[in-house]
Design an enzyme around this catalytic site. Structure first.
Site, PDB file in Angstrom:
ATOM      1  N   SER A  41       1.249  -1.453  -0.131  1.00  0.00           N
ATOM      2  CA  SER A  41       0.287   0.106   0.388  1.00  0.00           C
ATOM      3  C   SER A  41       0.787   1.250  -0.382  1.00  0.00           C
ATOM      4  CB  SER A  41      -1.115  -0.135   1.110  1.00  0.00           C
ATOM      5  OG  SER A  41      -0.684   0.453   2.519  1.00  0.00           O
ATOM      6  N   HIS A 152      -3.170  -6.316   2.758  1.00  0.00           N
ATOM      7  CA  HIS A 152      -1.726  -6.764   3.127  1.00  0.00           C
ATOM      8  C   HIS A 152      -3.153  -8.719   3.426  1.00  0.00           C
ATOM      9  CE1 HIS A 152       0.555  -3.397   4.768  1.00  0.00           C
ATOM     10  NE2 HIS A 152       0.534  -3.323   3.589  1.00  0.00           N
ATOM     11  N   GLN A 160      -6.638  -0.842   7.374  1.00  0.00           N
ATOM     12  CA  GLN A 160      -5.309  -2.004   7.205  1.00  0.00           C
ATOM     13  C   GLN A 160      -5.037  -2.983   8.502  1.00  0.00           C
ATOM     14  OE1 GLN A 160      -2.189  -1.202   4.142  1.00  0.00           O
ATOM     15  NE2 GLN A 160      -0.564  -0.746   5.877  1.00  0.00           N
ATOM     16  N   GLU A 161      -4.663  -1.768   9.898  1.00  0.00           N
ATOM     17  CA  GLU A 161      -3.886  -2.237  10.711  1.00  0.00           C
ATOM     18  C   GLU A 161      -4.580  -2.128  12.313  1.00  0.00           C
ATOM     19  OE1 GLU A 161       0.198  -1.275  10.758  1.00  0.00           O
ATOM     20  OE2 GLU A 161       0.451  -1.455   8.248  1.00  0.00           O
ATOM     21  N   GLU A 204       1.958  -9.112   7.311  1.00  0.00           N
ATOM     22  CA  GLU A 204       2.387  -8.687   8.313  1.00  0.00           C
ATOM     23  C   GLU A 204       3.047  -9.451   9.770  1.00  0.00           C
ATOM     24  OE1 GLU A 204       1.825  -4.375   8.687  1.00  0.00           O
ATOM     25  OE2 GLU A 204       2.626  -4.411   6.731  1.00  0.00           O
ATOM     26  N   ASP A 239      -3.447   2.001  11.818  1.00  0.00           N
ATOM     27  CA  ASP A 239      -2.689   2.677  10.594  1.00  0.00           C
ATOM     28  C   ASP A 239      -4.251   2.323   9.265  1.00  0.00           C
ATOM     29  OD1 ASP A 239      -2.173   2.750   8.131  1.00  0.00           O
ATOM     30  OD2 ASP A 239      -0.310   2.216   7.872  1.00  0.00           O
ATOM     31  N   GLU A 280      -2.773   6.399  11.971  1.00  0.00           N
ATOM     32  CA  GLU A 280      -1.357   6.495  10.642  1.00  0.00           C
ATOM     33  C   GLU A 280      -2.894   7.084   9.614  1.00  0.00           C
ATOM     34  OE1 GLU A 280       1.317   3.800  10.624  1.00  0.00           O
ATOM     35  OE2 GLU A 280       1.545   3.945   8.533  1.00  0.00           O
ATOM     36  N   ASP A 305       2.019   8.426   7.309  1.00  0.00           N
ATOM     37  CA  ASP A 305       2.675   7.520   5.921  1.00  0.00           C
ATOM     38  C   ASP A 305       2.744   8.150   4.408  1.00  0.00           C
ATOM     39  OD1 ASP A 305       3.790   5.194   5.635  1.00  0.00           O
ATOM     40  OD2 ASP A 305       2.557   4.222   5.598  1.00  0.00           O
ATOM     41  N   LYS A 330      10.322   4.925   6.938  1.00  0.00           N
ATOM     42  CA  LYS A 330      10.405   3.635   6.148  1.00  0.00           C
ATOM     43  C   LYS A 330      12.077   4.506   4.760  1.00  0.00           C
ATOM     44  CE  LYS A 330       5.455   1.967   5.801  1.00  0.00           C
ATOM     45  NZ  LYS A 330       4.717   2.729   5.331  1.00  0.00           N
ATOM     46  N   HIS A 358       9.200  -1.395   8.923  1.00  0.00           N
ATOM     47  CA  HIS A 358       9.333  -2.232   8.429  1.00  0.00           C
ATOM     48  C   HIS A 358       8.058  -1.827   7.027  1.00  0.00           C
ATOM     49  CE1 HIS A 358       5.258  -4.458   9.606  1.00  0.00           C
ATOM     50  NE2 HIS A 358       4.931  -3.803   9.562  1.00  0.00           N
ATOM     51  N   ARG A 359       8.418  -2.919   5.802  1.00  0.00           N
ATOM     52  CA  ARG A 359       6.726  -2.673   4.153  1.00  0.00           C
ATOM     53  C   ARG A 359       6.181  -4.238   4.679  1.00  0.00           C
ATOM     54  NH1 ARG A 359       7.545   1.859   1.685  1.00  0.00           N
ATOM     55  NH2 ARG A 359       5.161   0.807   1.348  1.00  0.00           N
ATOM     56  N   SER A 360       5.594  -4.378   4.312  1.00  0.00           N
ATOM     57  CA  SER A 360       4.215  -6.007   4.534  1.00  0.00           C
ATOM     58  C   SER A 360       4.983  -6.906   3.758  1.00  0.00           C
ATOM     59  CB  SER A 360       2.819  -5.243   3.244  1.00  0.00           C
ATOM     60  OG  SER A 360       2.962  -5.055   2.501  1.00  0.00           O
ATOM     61  N   LYS A 381       8.040  -0.144  14.269  1.00  0.00           N
ATOM     62  CA  LYS A 381       6.359  -0.703  13.800  1.00  0.00           C
ATOM     63  C   LYS A 381       6.977  -2.309  12.574  1.00  0.00           C
ATOM     64  CE  LYS A 381       2.163   0.808  11.315  1.00  0.00           C
ATOM     65  NZ  LYS A 381       2.581   0.955   9.261  1.00  0.00           N
TER      66      LYS A 381
END
Ligand code: PGA
Ligand code: ZN
Length: 403
Positions: A41, A152, A160-161, A204, A239, A280, A305, A330, A358-360, A381
């Site tokens: 994303s 994800h 998303q999170e 993740e 997020d 986020e 982000d 990131k 991190h990234r997914s 994160k």
């Protein structure tokens, strides 16, 4: 002075089984490697991730070995600013689309590791001296994404999170609390949705649940915290990654279309009912005024982000609009370490906290743990303690935080 004597690059696979690039920089007998993660994303202003038409990164590798390497041989491995400046001028584009942000970051971060090795210091010690960032915390909060949605996961959840944040300065204690809550959560999910969902796994490392209602994941995480005996010691975060479900001026939340006002009401309700530490990307990445209006209402941190993509200019704009109180960092969003530090500096100058992320699509690289610790980041994160490429980052933070 430790001149760079050799640079190599190779294709490896990330946690989604997609090709990515790893580079190794040598300074005499010392070397350091870095492997580049990959987002799903992504913000539209991120540095360009260069891929061949078939998804491989062979051109990216050639850019490292044929274009970057000849210009960097003989350069001091610890001249990070010089190394990054050479790559930026070789690239010559605003979005790093010529060499690829992935090619540039691979070399940039590998050089830092080689320099740390040549000096006989830990990576975090080297980065701390180099970056000189005003710390937010001695040890970052662990941002652990235990329920995955959006891009994800194959889930009806649009957001998303759904993140637990153990409220402690001890990484060991935070990891124990997260493990307990993860186990309690697994039981709740099995009871509520069936055993097949108790084994589910998003990108993740979080669970994937067959749920439309965006409030339910927070209820479930809160219940799991209580069942695990950690009620009152856990903050929650999210997020939303709102750009990923924004269509024609509306947000597609489950099967409904929500406008900005409805999203805002949701966030107020969320903050009333749960101990929310941060939200986020609550709106799509161009909605700066909406971010600012929401941040004005809240003590909690609104986080940029996709809005800010580790970019100094965009962070400056967000700061001037008072749109955020924290920012995701990131390195692969911007493409070099020097620019990553510049973004963090800009944020801290405006009293904005940094959350290193991190990234997914990840690898077993633990660089971001050192970066988060070195810079006194507010958060690290790195997903849930259920997938090895996520666990190694928290484990590395634990190792260095007790040194
Ligand atoms: P990505 O998502 O790595 O897939 O871009 C992470 C995030 O949005 O924070
Ligand atoms: Zn995000």
């Amino acid at each position: 002075m430790q001149p760079i004597t050799k640079i190599t690059a190779e294709e490896i696979l990330d946690s989604r089984g997609k090709p990515t690039v790893m580079s190794t920089v040598w300074a005499g007998d010392f070397s350091g490697s870095f492997s580049v993660p990959s987002g799903a994303s992504t913000g539209s202003n991120e540095a360009h991730e260069l891929r061949d038409l078939d998804g491989h990164v062979l051109q990216t590798i050639r850019n490292i070995t044929e274009t970057i390497t000849p210009k960097l041989l003989g350069t001091d491995a610890s001249d990070q600013a010089g190394i990054d400046a050479v790559m930026c001028s070789l690239d010559g584009t605003a979005d790093k689309s010529h060499l690829g942000g992935n090619a540039m970051l691979a070399v940039s971060a590998a050089a830092a590791r080689a320099a740390a090795a040549s000096k006989g210091v830990e990576l975090w010690q080297y980065l701390r001296t180099l970056a000189q960032i005003e710390p937010s915390r001695r040890v970052p909060y662990l941002y652990m994404n235990y329920i995955n949605g959006g891009k994800h996961a194959k889930s009806p959840l649009s957001f998303q999170e759904h993140i637990i944040v153990p409220d402690t300065e001890s990484v060991a204690e935070a990891m124990t609390m997260a493990t307990d809550i993860g186990n309690a959560l697994q039981k709740i999910i099995a009871d509520r949705y069936g055993v097949e969902f108790a084994q589910s796994m998003g990108d993740e490392g979080g669970y994937v649940i067959p749920e439309h209602d965006p409030i339910v994941p927070f209820e479930v995480l809160s219940q799991a915290s209580g069942n695990a005996g950690h009620h009152g010691k856990i903050r929650l975060a999210t997020d939303i990654a709102a750009s990923s479900f924004y269509e024609n001026g509306m947000y597609r939340v489950g099967e409904e279309l929500w406008d900005t006002a409805k999203m805002t009401i949701f966030y107020h309700d969320l903050a009333k009912r749960f101990p929310i530490l941060s939200i986020e990307d609550p709106f799509e990445e161009h909605a700066l005024a909406d971010f600012a209006a929401l941040q004005k209402d809240f003590e909690l941190r609104i986080v940029g982000d996709d809005l800010t993509v580790t970019n100094t200019t965009l962070i400056e704009q967000a700061a001037e609009a008072s749109a955020i109180r924290a920012v995701i960092i990131k390195p692969n969003q911007i493409g070099t370490l020097t620019e990553t530090f510049a973004a963090m500096h800009t944020a801290r100058t405006h009293d904005i906290d940094c959350i290193v992320s991190h990234r997914s699509g990840e690898t077993d690289d633990t660089f971001i743990a050192d970066l988060a610790y070195a810079t006194g980041a507010f958060g690290l994160k790195a997903g849930a303690l259920r997938k090895p490429e996520r666990m190694v980052k928290y484990q590395r933070l634990l190792d260095i935080s007790v040194q």
